[in-house]
Scaffold this motif. Structure first.
Motif, PDB file in Angstrom:
ATOM      1  N   GLN A  34     -46.632 -40.010  16.067  1.00  0.00           N
ATOM      2  CA  GLN A  34     -46.202 -39.324  17.472  1.00  0.00           C
ATOM      3  C   GLN A  34     -45.790 -40.536  18.354  1.00  0.00           C
ATOM      4  OE1 GLN A  34     -45.331 -36.268  18.050  1.00  0.00           O
ATOM      5  NE2 GLN A  34     -44.753 -36.654  20.156  1.00  0.00           N
ATOM      6  N   ASP A  35     -46.535 -41.607  18.501  1.00  0.00           N
ATOM      7  CA  ASP A  35     -45.958 -42.673  19.419  1.00  0.00           C
ATOM      8  C   ASP A  35     -44.651 -43.184  18.879  1.00  0.00           C
ATOM      9  OD1 ASP A  35     -48.200 -42.342  20.687  1.00  0.00           O
ATOM     10  OD2 ASP A  35     -49.278 -43.683  19.947  1.00  0.00           O
ATOM     11  N   GLN A  38     -41.847 -41.154  19.704  1.00  0.00           N
ATOM     12  CA  GLN A  38     -41.457 -40.967  21.150  1.00  0.00           C
ATOM     13  C   GLN A  38     -40.540 -42.340  21.417  1.00  0.00           C
ATOM     14  OE1 GLN A  38     -45.158 -40.682  23.038  1.00  0.00           O
ATOM     15  NE2 GLN A  38     -44.906 -38.318  23.500  1.00  0.00           N
ATOM     16  N   GLN A  41     -36.957 -42.143  20.567  1.00  0.00           N
ATOM     17  CA  GLN A  41     -36.466 -41.292  21.476  1.00  0.00           C
ATOM     18  C   GLN A  41     -35.821 -42.139  22.701  1.00  0.00           C
ATOM     19  OE1 GLN A  41     -35.276 -38.121  20.633  1.00  0.00           O
ATOM     20  NE2 GLN A  41     -36.411 -38.938  18.579  1.00  0.00           N
ATOM     21  N   MET A  42     -36.219 -43.349  22.935  1.00  0.00           N
ATOM     22  CA  MET A  42     -35.927 -44.001  24.154  1.00  0.00           C
ATOM     23  C   MET A  42     -34.614 -44.807  23.985  1.00  0.00           C
ATOM     24  SD  MET A  42     -37.924 -47.568  24.410  1.00  0.00           S
ATOM     25  CE  MET A  42     -36.985 -48.801  24.136  1.00  0.00           C
ATOM     26  N   ASN A 130     -33.744 -45.515  18.155  1.00  0.00           N
ATOM     27  CA  ASN A 130     -33.806 -44.344  17.445  1.00  0.00           C
ATOM     28  C   ASN A 130     -33.751 -44.770  15.937  1.00  0.00           C
ATOM     29  OD1 ASN A 130     -32.377 -42.047  15.733  1.00  0.00           O
ATOM     30  ND2 ASN A 130     -33.411 -41.073  17.368  1.00  0.00           N
ATOM     31  N   HIS A 137     -41.524 -44.209  11.952  1.00  0.00           N
ATOM     32  CA  HIS A 137     -42.227 -42.506  12.324  1.00  0.00           C
ATOM     33  C   HIS A 137     -42.363 -42.053  10.689  1.00  0.00           C
ATOM     34  CE1 HIS A 137     -41.727 -38.504  12.689  1.00  0.00           C
ATOM     35  NE2 HIS A 137     -42.697 -38.668  13.390  1.00  0.00           N
TER      36      HIS A 137
END
Length: 192
Positions: A34-35, A38, A41-42, A130, A137
């Motif tokens: 999950q980290d 995230q 997404q930045m 991304n 991920h």
């Protein structure tokens, strides 16, 4: 598509076999999926834009404070002027520190992507977070699935070992039973 899953599985098995006897309870060694999601997404551009807006807002705040200083009488100016000046000085220091931190983070990110030999997509000047973190991920998600399976297998092995120890201990009495020696009237009559 199967390659990252295979690599994650192989890496997980190797890590478990190495750490199996070293640790009683293994801790997940990678960042949480999950980290990583995230992080994917930045966008550095968004942070830069936010910092530019903050700088602009701070300048507007300083201008407004200056207007208040001009229209206020000397007796009513304090402690407002002193507090605002301290606030503005600290805000400029914090804002500059954030800009430096973002610049350093962006530099480290680009060095990391270069370390992993990642190239930007066609038409882009650099690898995006991304693209980079999406790969990690996926790897971390697969690895965590295998990690849980390995943990479950190790737990089952430990339960079996504990059950075997219990069975062995039950087989051996915890106390010693000595044969009973007849005494008194029973021993007198049994000798006849």
């Amino acid at each position: 598509i199967f390659l990252p899953r295979t690599i994650a599985e192989a890496f997980c098995h190797i890590l478990f076999h190495i750490s199996r006897n070293l640790m009683k309870q293994c801790v997940f060694p990678l960042p949480e999926p999950q980290d990583l999601f995230q992080a994917s997404q930045m966008k550095f551009e968004d942070f830069q834009k936010d910092l530019r807006k903050l700088k602009k807002d701070l300048k507007a705040c300083e201008t407004e404070a200056g207007k208040v200083y001009q229209v206020s009488s000397e007796e009513h100016m304090q402690p407002f002027k002193e507090n605002m000046e301290q606030f503005i000085v600290q805000a400029k220091i914090d804002q500059e520190a954030e800009e430096n931190s973002l610049t350093e983070t962006h530099k480290c990110f680009l060095e990391t992507t270069a370390y992993f030999f990642m190239k930007p997509k066609l038409g882009e000047k650099e690898v995006s977070p991304n693209v980079f973190f999406s790969i990690w991920h996926e790897f971390s998600s697969d690895f965590k699935d295998f990690w849980k399976k390995e943990n479950k297998l190790i737990l089952q092995e430990r339960v079996k070992e504990a059950e075997e120890v219990c069975r062995q201990k039950k087989g051996k009495s915890l106390y010693k039973i000595k044969p009973r020696h007849d005494s008194g009237i029973v021993s007198i009559y049994s000798n006849f």
